[in-house]
Design an enzyme around this catalytic site. Structure first.
Site, mmCIF file in Angstrom:
data_model
loop_
_atom_site.group_PDB
_atom_site.id
_atom_site.type_symbol
_atom_site.label_atom_id
_atom_site.label_comp_id
_atom_site.label_asym_id
_atom_site.label_seq_id
_atom_site.Cartn_x
_atom_site.Cartn_y
_atom_site.Cartn_z
ATOM 1 N N ASP A 6 4.914 -10.243 1.907
ATOM 2 C CA ASP A 6 5.574 -9.606 2.881
ATOM 3 C C ASP A 6 5.332 -9.919 4.427
ATOM 4 O OD1 ASP A 6 7.408 -7.871 1.653
ATOM 5 O OD2 ASP A 6 6.144 -5.956 2.023
ATOM 6 N N ASP A 12 -4.224 -5.984 -6.500
ATOM 7 C CA ASP A 12 -4.102 -6.415 -4.967
ATOM 8 C C ASP A 12 -4.728 -7.810 -4.703
ATOM 9 O OD1 ASP A 12 -3.473 -3.959 -4.346
ATOM 10 O OD2 ASP A 12 -5.394 -3.029 -3.983
ATOM 11 N N ASP A 39 -6.693 -9.076 -2.920
ATOM 12 C CA ASP A 39 -8.354 -9.674 -3.004
ATOM 13 C C ASP A 39 -9.047 -9.320 -4.203
ATOM 14 O OD1 ASP A 39 -7.992 -6.786 -2.339
ATOM 15 O OD2 ASP A 39 -10.348 -6.620 -2.042
ATOM 16 N N ASP A 56 0.875 4.691 -6.199
ATOM 17 C CA ASP A 56 0.190 4.346 -7.460
ATOM 18 C C ASP A 56 0.088 5.595 -8.300
ATOM 19 O OD1 ASP A 56 -1.866 5.464 -5.770
ATOM 20 O OD2 ASP A 56 -2.858 3.660 -5.888
#
Length: 718
Positions: free
Chosen positions: A176, A223, A225, A320
């Site tokens: 994004d 995610d 990381d 989520d």
């Protein structure tokens, strides 16, 4: 599968029956009227029953102790409602009613936590089909927005290295931020790259856009990381193949870098990580009741289920949890596998940690308001309670503030907010508190130590309080924020921005403490006034200790390493420039280098270039490195990758091994008194070492500044 269902179902119904019978028997005890002295003897008897019962091992004992604790807590609330609300003034009524409501909140939270903790489901990985040709297709989504490429690279390398047929795994970076360096990197290593016209819906919208342009039967969300181990898909997808009605398999969020509590507190590494309670126990308890929910990453989701609910919801900032709630309303099941198959970066600054929790609190309260699990179709009673428990938790800021400040009503303003004698308060309240602490110590022995929940909540309460209240009033407020991670800190400092409200609170509590000491000195020990001052002074001391421990987290320590180190002992070969091989074993690893135990050969020059050879299953990988120090039998190297292949190998060795995180929950069992000592030790860290509040450190800094000024003056002299 049917056998497991019958076994679990039978255990669940036995547990339900035991709870109902237990509370039926306990009801006369809850409502029995007793004088303060009689209640004190009942309290002693209850503690004796707990002591004897806790000697018996087994899950049944934990059920009994939880029922005992719940009964005593209900008795306390019944006494508070029926005997302690006789107020004569408006402010006493107002403050006393607020305290009672906070106590009711705490007891409800306690009972809900027992529901989630009593019978964790220890789910094991389901085997995959022997023929890989039968394995399904999987899309791996890595959403990112403004994170640097150095943070995201290991996630991409590890995702592409997962053990799965290459023609049935599609790894896609969802950018994004629309950054050219990301596009070029993905193109160079053969990873998918996707952007969209706008950023509507933040992370949820990013995932939904990718769903409309991919076709995999399952979707793994990571995610940016979260670095997956090579076995991630093989360990999780088996359950989805075995059970066609299963929508999702969630795994823990494990962090290989220390969070602010672990890094800043003197006892931070001696107690379980803050997230271990949820991922090490609560989610297992949810799984028993078919209520494990999606946590935004490290989960494999069936595309059909996701599409049936219209993709990941965008109405809340905790999309989520809301997603799994919607799927379960349609009859889909979920599962939780208590096996860390990925690891990420924790928030490394307290202010970033607070910002992340503010988003979580806002999102869970949004769900509570706009799609309350207690209402609507599709959920069982226990599913509703498990979802509500997670949302109920985030209402803690106001009750926590009330608990911390209630003794000030008497100490500073003379308002008696519990209309009862000090002896009666102790006789009823002490058993409630003591049994809650001791029972949770048994249930949460290896995932949360006593008194640390109060500290975690205190650190956050004053920041989350306006967020929770405004969201309750207007659930459409707020937006998704990305949490900053990674970075260094050249010099430690005390973060007043993160601790300012608690610093002010601590100052007021100190004033209350001084008032309490004066009140005890001014009244004879046998008087009710002395007893009231003593009780409230003890209360304010406990509040002050909790706030001081929270302040200690704001002492940001110096952090010069760019890469977090992880312990890892495994065989390694050190190849010297002349071709000799020195056998050894690793001591710790990071994405930047390693410590190796190996004897230093004679005649070897300093700072030579070496190659580390490490076995990863049937494959041996070679990583170029520079020997920084080699003293006796300890070698310190810095990795020196020459190309993308070397960078990928570093990630696979350090973070991508199948057994990388097997010791993630290796912590000692809780002992309440020892845990209290750890709290005191952490508070002492405020005034020791190079702390800004250490008198010795301040004197040393002044002397250093004076020496520097004298040196500059000497250089400037003719």
């Amino acid at each position: 599968m049917r056998g497991l269902g019958r076994l679990v179902g039978g255990s669940v119904w036995l547990a339900r029956l035991a709870v109902l019978l237990g509370f039926g028997v306990a009801l006369p005890f809850v409502v029995a009227p007793l004088e303060a002295e009689q209640q004190a003897w009942v309290a002693v008897g209850g503690l004796l029953v707990f002591t004897i019962g806790s000697l018996v091992p087994g899950r049944g004992t934990l059920v009994f102790l939880s029922l005992l604790s719940g009964t005593i807590s209900m008795r306390y609330i019944y006494w508070r409602v029926t005997d302690t609300l006789d107020y004569a003034e408006f402010w006493a009524t107002f403050l006393g009613t607020g305290l009672l409501l906070a106590e009711i909140y705490a007891v409800v939270a306690l009972l809900l936590s027992y529901l989630q903790s009593l019978w964790p489901l220890d789910r094991r990985p389901a085997p995959m089909p022997e023929d890989p040709a039968e394995w399904p297709s999987v899309d791996v989504f890595i959403p990112t927005y403004n994170e640097p490429l150095d943070v995201v690279k290991p996630t991409i390398f590890a995702a592409m290295a997962m053990d799965w047929p290459r023609d049935r795994m599609n790894v896609v970076v969802l950018d994004d931020g629309r950054r050219e360096e990301f596009r070029a990197f993905c193109e160079e290593i053969g990873c998918g790259y996707m952007v969209r016209p706008d950023n509507k819906g933040a992370k949820a919208g990013n995932i939904n856009h990718a769903l409309s342009r991919t076709e995999g039967e399952f979707v793994l969300v990571l995610d940016c990381d979260h670095v997956a181990t090579r076995a991630f898909l093989q360990m999780t997808v088996g359950w989805l193949l075995r059970d066609p009605g299963l929508a999702m398999v969630q795994t823990p969020h494990h962090f290989y870098s220390p969070d602010p509590f672990e890094r800043n507190l003197a006892s931070g590494t001696r107690v379980p990580n803050e997230g271990l309670l949820f991922y090490g126990l609560i989610q297992q308890g949810n799984d028993l009741w078919n209520a494990a929910f999606f946590c935004g990453s490290c989960a494999v989701i069936r595309r059909t289920a996701l599409e049936q609910v219209g993709g990941v919801p965008t109405e809340t900032v905790t999309e989520d949890c809301h997603c799994s709630l919607k799927m379960q309303r349609l009859g889909w099941r979920t599962a939780y596998l208590r096996l860390p198959l990925a690891a990420g970066l924790a928030t490394d600054r307290l202010i970033a940690h607070i910002g992340q929790r503010m988003r979580w609190a806002r999102g869970m309260v949004q769900i509570f308001r706009i799609d309350n699990p207690l209402l609507g179709p599709g959920l069982s009673v226990t599913q509703r309670l498990c979802y509500v428990a997670s949302m109920w938790h985030f209402l803690f800021p106001l009750p926590r503030f009330i608990f911390l400040t209630s003794p000030l009503a008497y100490l500073l303003f003379g308002q008696n907010i519990i209309a009862a004698s000090p002896l009666a308060i102790v006789a009823y309240a002490a058993p409630h508190v003591v049994h809650a602490v001791l029972t949770n110590s048994k249930l949460q022995a290896r995932v949360r130590h006593s008194f640390w929940s109060e500290i975690y909540e205190t650190v956050l309460a004053l920041y989350l309080l306006p967020v929770v209240l405004t969201t309750l009033l207007d659930p459409k407020r707020g937006k998704f924020n990305v949490t900053d991670k990674g970075g260094t800190l050249e010099e430690g400092y005390f973060d007043l921005r993160a601790t300012g409200p608690n610093f002010a609170l601590a100052t007021v509590l100190v004033l209350g403490l001084l008032s309490g000491i004066y009140g005890m000195a001014a009244n004879p020990p046998e008087s009710l006034e002395f007893q009231a001052f003593a009780l409230n002074t003890l209360w304010v001391v406990l509040s002050l200790l909790t706030v001081l421990a929270g302040l200690a987290v704001g002492r940001e320590r110096r952090q010069v390493r760019e890469r977090a180190r992880v312990g890892a002992i495994m065989p390694v070969g050190v190849v010297l420039p002349d071709g000799r091989l020195v056998p050894g074993e690793t001591l710790d690893l990071s994405l930047g280098g390693a410590a190796v135990a190996a004897p230093r050969p004679d005649g070897l020059a300093d700072n030579v270039c070496v190659t580390l050879e490490i076995d990863l299953g049937p494959e041996r990988v070679s990583i170029p490195a520079e020997a920084l120090r080699w003293q006796d039998t300890r070698l310190q190297v810095r990795f020196a990758p020459q190309n993308l292949r070397d960078e990928g190998n570093v990630t696979r060795v350090v973070l991508g091994r199948a057994d990388a995180w097997v010791d993630w929950d290796d912590v000692r069992e809780d002992r309440p008194l020892r845990s209290l000592g750890e709290v005191v030790r952490s508070i002492g860290g405020l005034f020791r070492g190079n702390s800004q509040f250490s008198l010795r450190a301040r004197r040393a800094r002044r002397e250093a500044l004076a020496r520097s000024a004298r040196a500059q003056a000497a250089r400037g002299a003719p």
